[in-house]
Design a protein around this motif. Sequence first.
Motif, PDB file in Angstrom:
ATOM      1  N   ASP A   1      -9.052  -0.532   3.273  1.00  0.00           N
ATOM      2  CA  ASP A   1      -9.816  -0.726   2.047  1.00  0.00           C
ATOM      3  C   ASP A   1      -9.118   0.018   0.922  1.00  0.00           C
ATOM      4  O   ASP A   1      -9.092   1.250   0.892  1.00  0.00           O
ATOM      5  CB  ASP A   1     -11.242  -0.200   2.225  1.00  0.00           C
ATOM      6  CG  ASP A   1     -12.128  -0.491   1.016  1.00  0.00           C
ATOM      7  OD1 ASP A   1     -11.684  -1.231   0.109  1.00  0.00           O
ATOM      8  OD2 ASP A   1     -13.258   0.036   0.980  1.00  0.00           O
ATOM      9  N   GLY A   2      -8.518  -0.713   0.023  1.00  0.00           N
ATOM     10  CA  GLY A   2      -7.779  -0.117  -1.077  1.00  0.00           C
ATOM     11  C   GLY A   2      -6.787  -1.112  -1.635  1.00  0.00           C
ATOM     12  O   GLY A   2      -6.985  -2.338  -1.549  1.00  0.00           O
ATOM     13  N   TRP A   3      -5.708  -0.601  -2.179  1.00  0.00           N
ATOM     14  CA  TRP A   3      -4.720  -1.453  -2.840  1.00  0.00           C
ATOM     15  C   TRP A   3      -3.310  -1.044  -2.418  1.00  0.00           C
ATOM     16  O   TRP A   3      -3.072   0.076  -1.982  1.00  0.00           O
ATOM     17  CB  TRP A   3      -4.831  -1.319  -4.366  1.00  0.00           C
ATOM     18  CG  TRP A   3      -6.209  -1.579  -4.866  1.00  0.00           C
ATOM     19  CD1 TRP A   3      -6.768  -2.785  -5.191  1.00  0.00           C
ATOM     20  CD2 TRP A   3      -7.233  -0.600  -5.092  1.00  0.00           C
ATOM     21  NE1 TRP A   3      -8.064  -2.624  -5.597  1.00  0.00           N
ATOM     22  CE2 TRP A   3      -8.384  -1.291  -5.544  1.00  0.00           C
ATOM     23  CE3 TRP A   3      -7.300   0.788  -4.937  1.00  0.00           C
ATOM     24  CZ2 TRP A   3      -9.571  -0.637  -5.859  1.00  0.00           C
ATOM     25  CZ3 TRP A   3      -8.473   1.446  -5.238  1.00  0.00           C
ATOM     26  CH2 TRP A   3      -9.597   0.740  -5.694  1.00  0.00           C
ATOM     27  N   VAL A   4      -2.396  -1.977  -2.563  1.00  0.00           N
ATOM     28  CA  VAL A   4      -0.973  -1.706  -2.395  1.00  0.00           C
ATOM     29  C   VAL A   4      -0.313  -1.943  -3.748  1.00  0.00           C
ATOM     30  O   VAL A   4      -0.424  -3.046  -4.312  1.00  0.00           O
ATOM     31  CB  VAL A   4      -0.340  -2.596  -1.313  1.00  0.00           C
ATOM     32  CG1 VAL A   4       1.169  -2.396  -1.273  1.00  0.00           C
ATOM     33  CG2 VAL A   4      -0.943  -2.295   0.050  1.00  0.00           C
ATOM     34  N   LEU A   5       0.325  -0.908  -4.270  1.00  0.00           N
ATOM     35  CA  LEU A   5       0.999  -0.989  -5.566  1.00  0.00           C
ATOM     36  C   LEU A   5       2.496  -1.145  -5.332  1.00  0.00           C
ATOM     37  O   LEU A   5       3.070  -0.453  -4.495  1.00  0.00           O
ATOM     38  CB  LEU A   5       0.725   0.262  -6.398  1.00  0.00           C
ATOM     39  CG  LEU A   5      -0.736   0.705  -6.547  1.00  0.00           C
ATOM     40  CD1 LEU A   5      -0.828   1.896  -7.492  1.00  0.00           C
ATOM     41  CD2 LEU A   5      -1.607  -0.433  -7.028  1.00  0.00           C
ATOM     42  N   ASN A   6       3.117  -2.051  -6.104  1.00  0.00           N
ATOM     43  CA  ASN A   6       4.538  -2.301  -5.895  1.00  0.00           C
ATOM     44  C   ASN A   6       5.220  -2.667  -7.196  1.00  0.00           C
ATOM     45  O   ASN A   6       4.741  -3.536  -7.939  1.00  0.00           O
ATOM     46  CB  ASN A   6       4.759  -3.424  -4.877  1.00  0.00           C
ATOM     47  CG  ASN A   6       6.178  -3.430  -4.330  1.00  0.00           C
ATOM     48  OD1 ASN A   6       6.991  -4.253  -4.713  1.00  0.00           O
ATOM     49  ND2 ASN A   6       6.477  -2.486  -3.451  1.00  0.00           N
ATOM     50  N   LEU A   7       6.346  -1.994  -7.473  1.00  0.00           N
ATOM     51  CA  LEU A   7       7.203  -2.393  -8.581  1.00  0.00           C
ATOM     52  C   LEU A   7       8.108  -3.522  -8.101  1.00  0.00           C
ATOM     53  O   LEU A   7       8.810  -3.374  -7.101  1.00  0.00           O
ATOM     54  CB  LEU A   7       8.060  -1.221  -9.057  1.00  0.00           C
ATOM     55  CG  LEU A   7       7.442  -0.243 -10.050  1.00  0.00           C
ATOM     56  CD1 LEU A   7       8.452   0.841 -10.404  1.00  0.00           C
ATOM     57  CD2 LEU A   7       6.982  -0.950 -11.317  1.00  0.00           C
ATOM     58  N   VAL A   8       8.080  -4.628  -8.805  1.00  0.00           N
ATOM     59  CA  VAL A   8       8.853  -5.814  -8.431  1.00  0.00           C
ATOM     60  C   VAL A   8       9.859  -6.111  -9.529  1.00  0.00           C
ATOM     61  O   VAL A   8       9.495  -6.165 -10.718  1.00  0.00           O
ATOM     62  CB  VAL A   8       7.916  -7.022  -8.222  1.00  0.00           C
ATOM     63  CG1 VAL A   8       8.724  -8.288  -7.924  1.00  0.00           C
ATOM     64  CG2 VAL A   8       6.923  -6.741  -7.101  1.00  0.00           C
ATOM     65  N   TRP A   9      11.128  -6.291  -9.124  1.00  0.00           N
ATOM     66  CA  TRP A   9      12.123  -6.735 -10.097  1.00  0.00           C
ATOM     67  C   TRP A   9      11.966  -8.237 -10.278  1.00  0.00           C
ATOM     68  O   TRP A   9      12.072  -9.004  -9.325  1.00  0.00           O
ATOM     69  CB  TRP A   9      13.546  -6.413  -9.650  1.00  0.00           C
ATOM     70  CG  TRP A   9      14.551  -6.940 -10.634  1.00  0.00           C
ATOM     71  CD1 TRP A   9      15.364  -8.013 -10.504  1.00  0.00           C
ATOM     72  CD2 TRP A   9      14.803  -6.408 -11.940  1.00  0.00           C
ATOM     73  NE1 TRP A   9      16.117  -8.201 -11.634  1.00  0.00           N
ATOM     74  CE2 TRP A   9      15.791  -7.225 -12.549  1.00  0.00           C
ATOM     75  CE3 TRP A   9      14.287  -5.325 -12.660  1.00  0.00           C
ATOM     76  CZ2 TRP A   9      16.274  -6.984 -13.827  1.00  0.00           C
ATOM     77  CZ3 TRP A   9      14.779  -5.089 -13.946  1.00  0.00           C
ATOM     78  CH2 TRP A   9      15.760  -5.901 -14.513  1.00  0.00           C
ATOM     79  N   ASN A  10      11.709  -8.656 -11.514  1.00  0.00           N
ATOM     80  CA  ASN A  10      11.494 -10.060 -11.839  1.00  0.00           C
ATOM     81  C   ASN A  10      12.796 -10.626 -12.394  1.00  0.00           C
ATOM     82  O   ASN A  10      13.143 -10.409 -13.559  1.00  0.00           O
ATOM     83  CB  ASN A  10      10.362 -10.175 -12.873  1.00  0.00           C
ATOM     84  CG  ASN A  10       9.941 -11.603 -13.136  1.00  0.00           C
ATOM     85  OD1 ASN A  10      10.748 -12.514 -13.072  1.00  0.00           O
ATOM     86  ND2 ASN A  10       8.667 -11.787 -13.445  1.00  0.00           N
ATOM     87  N   GLY A  11      13.535 -11.353 -11.557  1.00  0.00           N
ATOM     88  CA  GLY A  11      14.823 -11.895 -11.963  1.00  0.00           C
ATOM     89  C   GLY A  11      14.715 -12.950 -13.037  1.00  0.00           C
ATOM     90  O   GLY A  11      15.684 -13.205 -13.757  1.00  0.00           O
ATOM     91  N   ALA A  12      13.552 -13.567 -13.180  1.00  0.00           N
ATOM     92  CA  ALA A  12      13.386 -14.617 -14.181  1.00  0.00           C
ATOM     93  C   ALA A  12      13.366 -14.043 -15.594  1.00  0.00           C
ATOM     94  O   ALA A  12      13.858 -14.680 -16.533  1.00  0.00           O
ATOM     95  CB  ALA A  12      12.099 -15.398 -13.918  1.00  0.00           C
ATOM     96  N   ARG A  13      12.803 -12.851 -15.751  1.00  0.00           N
ATOM     97  CA  ARG A  13      12.746 -12.273 -17.096  1.00  0.00           C
ATOM     98  C   ARG A  13      13.560 -10.978 -17.215  1.00  0.00           C
ATOM     99  O   ARG A  13      13.525 -10.313 -18.244  1.00  0.00           O
ATOM    100  CB  ARG A  13      11.300 -12.040 -17.523  1.00  0.00           C
ATOM    101  CG  ARG A  13      10.530 -10.988 -16.774  1.00  0.00           C
ATOM    102  CD  ARG A  13       9.059 -10.925 -17.223  1.00  0.00           C
ATOM    103  NE  ARG A  13       8.407  -9.698 -16.748  1.00  0.00           N
ATOM    104  CZ  ARG A  13       8.327  -8.569 -17.439  1.00  0.00           C
ATOM    105  NH1 ARG A  13       8.855  -8.516 -18.660  1.00  0.00           N
ATOM    106  NH2 ARG A  13       7.730  -7.515 -16.940  1.00  0.00           N
TER     107      ARG A  13
END
Length: 522
Positions: free
Chosen positions: A473-485
């Motif tokens: 019960d909670g969240w998973v936080l993730n920095l994602v590199w967005n290759g499109a922008r």
Amino acid sequence: MTLAPSRDSGSPTGSAAAGSASGRSGAAYDRADWASAFRNVLGELDRVPLNAVRGTIPPDLAGTLYRNGPGRLERGGHWLHHPFDGDGMITALRFEAGQAVLTNRFVRTEGWLEEEAAGRFLYRGVFGSQKPGGLLANAFDLRMKNIANTHVVRLGDQLLALWEASSPHALDPDTLETRGLTLLDGVLGKGEAFSAHPRFDPGHHGEPRMVTFGVKAGPRSTIRLMEFAASGPRAGQLLADRHDSVAGFAFLHDFAITPRYAVFLQNAVAFNPLPFVAGLKGAAQCLASKPGEQGHFLIVPRPGATAAGDSAAEPTAPIVVPAPEGFVFHHLNAFEDAATGELVVDSIFYDDFPSIDPGVDFRAVDFDTLPAGRLVRTRIDLEHRTAASTVLEERCCEFAMVNPERQGLDARYGWTAVAECERGNAPLQAIEKLDLHTGERRVWSAAPRGFVSEPVMVPRPATATSAPRAEDDGWVLNLVWNGARCASDLVILHAADLSEQAVLELPLAIPYGLHGSWAPLG
């Protein structure tokens, strides 16, 4: 970029992009998208408001996600040989009442300030980066720049930027202003190694603790195990301290804890310093696996623990147990199995020590030539000092964690960054939730144009009136590199099913980082 919803059983959720690179697994990704993340951070932002472009920020998500990683990869047209040699840059994402703000700032280390003023690199890097000027400029220059780029954790009123070869830097937790090197009130000697991989004990000994270590490596190595109060008015106070001498060169990046033990895996590696002294290689490039030799688990009793078969209240010697073949950077967790009496350790194993040779551009690395990480469970019989292992996940993975409230206990769930392909090595493009009891998997994917980083699981805050919370019960936080922008996104997932809660497009291009942590408000 299309961020796909979660699917059961680890099924790939993204499709191959046109012009992508294919590995031996047959899975595809766009190498240009992946490589576009290797860049310099050009600015520093202060409390910039963020809006969700999809979904909503949960109002009970209250605290700060801190991330550390290399933010400076080039100076004066000279690129580093390896991104791990880049200067540390801290990103802070603060959440409160359904709102979020972003602050980022470079750690003002002595070396960073010198090189900013000079406009060029003045130091060699541990992972093979050389100063401009060729061999003559680098030979016999054994100085190391503390780059403070590996991890960031909150301890009392200080934020610590960590780099395991030397002392931590203290920062202001709110502004990220660098206060300077800290020896933690005299606990550390000047320049003493201090791990970039502390473990936070949630209260096995009556109060939360930060457990960490330092290594002085050599033909015989010394491991220093330290425990600090992690909350309340005593936060930062040293509670326990021990030194152990072990045979052989100890390359230790991570460890695991249980209520009674600190668990290290001493990889079977050798260090030949001559190419480093001669200016041909970085220190880390002088490490090599010892063919035919086996690593060892070093199981160090924590204060109050008693080793198997030892009646002393405070045993003095680590328990040494042969480890499975392979090389380990990171562990997921460890626990003591009450039913069997075994010590259980979950680790990410590689077939060999992964390295980038001199002359190879890290932006053009061939993933097929590098070993893939697999999640392996090792059961250790402490009485007979034997170990047996099984593979929990064949899919290439890294950066795994459990619910922090289950650190050192039998956790049911683990969250990890995985490749989009089911087999072989490839960039990390998905987040997997693994049921460690049943083997059931769920996967959220950022493919084809997104690339994930270390997931940080944040438990939902408990309240006086709330019902008991489930482990997931909670969240998973993730920095994602967005290759499109060509920029970074912060993705908030529901920890239970990896469904998407919110996506925040950051006004910042953050290179692939290393480790991060969550600090709740209050």
